[in-house]
Design a protein around this motif. Structure first.
Motif, PDB file in Angstrom:
ATOM      1  N   ALA A 186       0.747  -1.271  -0.009  1.00 38.26           N
ATOM      2  CA  ALA A 186      -0.049  -0.133   0.018  1.00 38.26           C
ATOM      3  C   ALA A 186       0.993   1.276   0.054  1.00 38.26           C
ATOM      4  CB  ALA A 186      -0.907   0.091   1.192  1.00 38.26           C
ATOM      5  N   MET A 187       2.202   1.232   0.110  1.00 39.31           N
ATOM      6  CA  MET A 187       3.007   2.411  -0.164  1.00 39.31           C
ATOM      7  C   MET A 187       3.225   2.502  -1.376  1.00 39.31           C
ATOM      8  SD  MET A 187       5.967   1.521   2.934  1.00 39.31           S
ATOM      9  CE  MET A 187       5.552   1.029   4.685  1.00 39.31           C
ATOM     10  N   ARG A 188       3.051   1.947  -2.339  1.00 42.49           N
ATOM     11  CA  ARG A 188       3.320   2.106  -3.674  1.00 42.49           C
ATOM     12  C   ARG A 188       2.254   1.556  -4.660  1.00 42.49           C
ATOM     13  NH1 ARG A 188       6.307  -2.019  -1.584  1.00 42.49           N
ATOM     14  NH2 ARG A 188       5.947  -4.180  -2.512  1.00 42.49           N
ATOM     15  N   SER A 189       2.181   2.038  -5.799  1.00 40.95           N
ATOM     16  CA  SER A 189       1.282   1.660  -6.832  1.00 40.95           C
ATOM     17  C   SER A 189       1.177   0.164  -7.231  1.00 40.95           C
ATOM     18  CB  SER A 189       1.265   2.470  -7.987  1.00 40.95           C
ATOM     19  OG  SER A 189       1.172   3.919  -7.755  1.00 40.95           O
ATOM     20  N   PRO A 190       0.100  -0.482  -7.483  1.00 37.55           N
ATOM     21  CA  PRO A 190      -1.178   0.017  -7.335  1.00 37.55           C
ATOM     22  C   PRO A 190      -1.849   0.189  -6.159  1.00 37.55           C
ATOM     23  CG  PRO A 190      -1.398  -2.081  -8.167  1.00 37.55           C
ATOM     24  CD  PRO A 190       0.008  -1.844  -8.009  1.00 37.55           C
ATOM     25  N   THR A 235      -0.803  11.615 -12.148  1.00 32.98           N
ATOM     26  CA  THR A 235      -1.920  11.751 -12.937  1.00 32.98           C
ATOM     27  C   THR A 235      -3.165  11.127 -11.919  1.00 32.98           C
ATOM     28  OG1 THR A 235      -0.974  11.487 -15.060  1.00 32.98           O
ATOM     29  CG2 THR A 235      -3.263  11.197 -14.963  1.00 32.98           C
ATOM     30  N   ARG A 236      -3.024  10.140 -11.375  1.00 30.98           N
ATOM     31  CA  ARG A 236      -4.202   9.485 -10.538  1.00 30.98           C
ATOM     32  C   ARG A 236      -4.333  10.250  -9.396  1.00 30.98           C
ATOM     33  NH1 ARG A 236      -4.438   3.224  -9.726  1.00 30.98           N
ATOM     34  NH2 ARG A 236      -6.670   3.840  -9.285  1.00 30.98           N
ATOM     35  N   ALA A 237      -3.337  10.954  -8.905  1.00 28.16           N
ATOM     36  CA  ALA A 237      -3.496  11.606  -7.574  1.00 28.16           C
ATOM     37  C   ALA A 237      -4.286  12.961  -7.882  1.00 28.16           C
ATOM     38  CB  ALA A 237      -2.111  12.113  -7.196  1.00 28.16           C
ATOM     39  N   TYR A 243      -5.477  15.989  -5.975  1.00 28.41           N
ATOM     40  CA  TYR A 243      -4.373  16.776  -5.308  1.00 28.41           C
ATOM     41  C   TYR A 243      -3.703  17.669  -6.438  1.00 28.41           C
ATOM     42  CZ  TYR A 243      -4.025  13.645  -1.150  1.00 28.41           C
ATOM     43  OH  TYR A 243      -4.361  13.297  -0.067  1.00 28.41           O
ATOM     44  N   THR A 244      -3.132  18.835  -6.005  1.00 23.67           N
ATOM     45  CA  THR A 244      -2.636  19.822  -6.984  1.00 23.67           C
ATOM     46  C   THR A 244      -0.991  19.932  -6.617  1.00 23.67           C
ATOM     47  OG1 THR A 244      -3.059  21.498  -4.987  1.00 23.67           O
ATOM     48  CG2 THR A 244      -4.880  20.849  -7.028  1.00 23.67           C
ATOM     49  N   ARG A 245      -0.612  19.186  -5.864  1.00 17.34           N
ATOM     50  CA  ARG A 245       0.896  19.206  -5.735  1.00 17.34           C
ATOM     51  C   ARG A 245       1.302  17.849  -5.082  1.00 17.34           C
ATOM     52  NH1 ARG A 245       4.870  23.330  -3.231  1.00 17.34           N
ATOM     53  NH2 ARG A 245       5.864  22.807  -1.741  1.00 17.34           N
ATOM     54  N   ALA A 260       1.755  16.416 -15.206  1.00 19.25           N
ATOM     55  CA  ALA A 260       0.773  15.608 -14.947  1.00 19.25           C
ATOM     56  C   ALA A 260      -0.214  16.827 -13.887  1.00 19.25           C
ATOM     57  CB  ALA A 260       0.997  14.605 -14.024  1.00 19.25           C
ATOM     58  N   LEU A 261       0.285  17.646 -13.282  1.00 19.80           N
ATOM     59  CA  LEU A 261      -0.382  18.286 -12.377  1.00 19.80           C
ATOM     60  C   LEU A 261      -0.597  19.854 -12.865  1.00 19.80           C
ATOM     61  CD1 LEU A 261       0.967  17.498  -8.921  1.00 19.80           C
ATOM     62  CD2 LEU A 261      -0.879  16.454 -10.086  1.00 19.80           C
ATOM     63  N   SER A 262      -0.123  19.980 -14.230  1.00 23.50           N
ATOM     64  CA  SER A 262      -0.520  20.966 -14.899  1.00 23.50           C
ATOM     65  C   SER A 262      -1.827  21.109 -15.542  1.00 23.50           C
ATOM     66  CB  SER A 262       0.753  21.714 -15.646  1.00 23.50           C
ATOM     67  OG  SER A 262       1.840  21.712 -14.890  1.00 23.50           O
ATOM     68  N   PRO A 263      -2.600  22.319 -15.867  1.00 24.68           N
ATOM     69  CA  PRO A 263      -3.652  22.207 -16.737  1.00 24.68           C
ATOM     70  C   PRO A 263      -3.251  22.083 -18.314  1.00 24.68           C
ATOM     71  CG  PRO A 263      -3.564  24.303 -15.445  1.00 24.68           C
ATOM     72  CD  PRO A 263      -2.352  23.526 -15.264  1.00 24.68           C
TER      73      PRO A 263
END
Length: 323
Positions: A186-190, A235-237, A243-245, A260-263
């Motif tokens: 649970a510390m990493r994906s998925p 991207t998933r965050a 999340y924005t950061r 991934a976090l930019s518009p």
């Protein structure tokens, strides 16, 4: 009237800071990070680490290094912060005395780790202010790591504190705090996006931040070499958890996180067009491409432009009157 005055009457404007928070714990990594920031511009923050990311046993000299780095001429953008030891650690006050006491004027923020709840955060802020005020700074932003059961329980109350700017999720300490009841996967994906207790924690933190106009910062991705994993996590965050950061622990992670976090450019152009029409209509309702917009949606598009500017994206010329 300026859009921020019209759209957020009676409320604090939501905090907007760079979408990537890059951690560096050794002098070599600090210098490399600052060199990259000078190359890319102030599109990501650097957090100089006195806690888990730093070597143990030389805490005073390390804090002095952090303070000197923040005060150095290479800190061109004033977007360098510091993570200090937790409030119960014997070096907590020493960190603040050295770093805030001498570098508060140029410090972007202080990160407080391992708090057990609201009381610890209030105690930490009081100590930050005591030392920062000696250096002439009364408004030093505080970022809080949510990585204990008590901190998660008090997330909304912590986010409501005016001086708190950002809540970060410390996934590894949080999972460890379950003493094996939550698996290491649970510390990493998925697993980090599917385990119910971790999902709950991420959602609570994001909800608390957005309720009070603060920034939720997603946990680190431990995968360093495969940037596709970093990009997917970011991207998933953003898309699934709000999340924005996001943290970075290696320079290779910075650009995928920012992207991934930019518009998207199309969103930025649409936001500028809608807000231009809204301004011409004195911020009353408008129709744009056959859809109704009013101040509720204007706030959304205003934040798109704020995030784009923080990411260093090119903005339409019409956006100049909004920013």
């Amino acid at each position: 009237m300026h859009p921020s005055e019209v759209l957020f009457q009676g409320k604090y404007k939501p905090v907007t800071i760079p979408a990537c928070d890059h951690y560096a714990g050794s002098e070599k990594l600090m210098r490399k990070s600052i060199a990259l920031q000078q190359e890319l511009g102030p599109v990501f923050d650097i957090t100089l680490d006195c806690e888990d990311g730093a070597a143990a046993g030389n805490e005073k000299a390390h804090a002095e290094l952090v303070a000197a780095t923040v005060n150095g001429e290479d800190n061109r953008f004033q977007r360098i912060g510091a993570r200090v030891h937790d409030v119960s650690h014997p070096c907590f006050e020493q960190d603040l005395a050295i770093i805030c006491g001498t570098a508060a004027a140029r410090l972007a923020y202080v990160v407080i780790p391992k708090v057990d709840g609201l009381a610890d955060v209030k105690k930490a802020i009081k100590a930050v202010n005591k030392h920062a005020e000696k250096a002439g700074r009364a408004d030093l932003p505080v970022h809080v790591l949510i990585e204990t059961h008590g901190a998660l329980r008090d997330a909304h109350a912590i986010a409501a504190l005016p001086q708190v700017e950002c809540l970060s999720f410390g996934i590894m300490d949080f999972v460890s705090a379950h003493y094996g009841a939550v698996p290491g996967t649970a510390m990493r994906s998925p697993g980090q996006f599917t385990h119910p207790l971790v999902v709950r924690a991420k959602l609570e933190i994001a909800a608390a931040c957005h309720a009070h106009g603060k920034v939720p910062s997603h946990n680190v991705t431990t995968e360093i070499k495969d940037t596709a994993v970093v990009a997917t996590d970011a991207t998933r965050a953003s898309a699934e958890f709000g999340y924005t950061r996001m943290w970075s622990i290696h320079p290779h992670q910075i650009k995928p996180i920012l992207k991934a976090l930019s518009p998207r450019s199309s969103e930025v152009n649409e936001a500028a067009a809608i807000l231009t029409e809204a301004q011409n209509a004195q911020w009353g309702p408008i129709q744009h491409n056959g859809k109704l917009h009013d101040r509720a949606s204007y706030r959304y598009y205003w934040m798109i432009l704020q995030r784009a500017r923080a990411a260093g994206m090119p903005l339409p010329e019409s956006a100049g009157s909004f920013l």
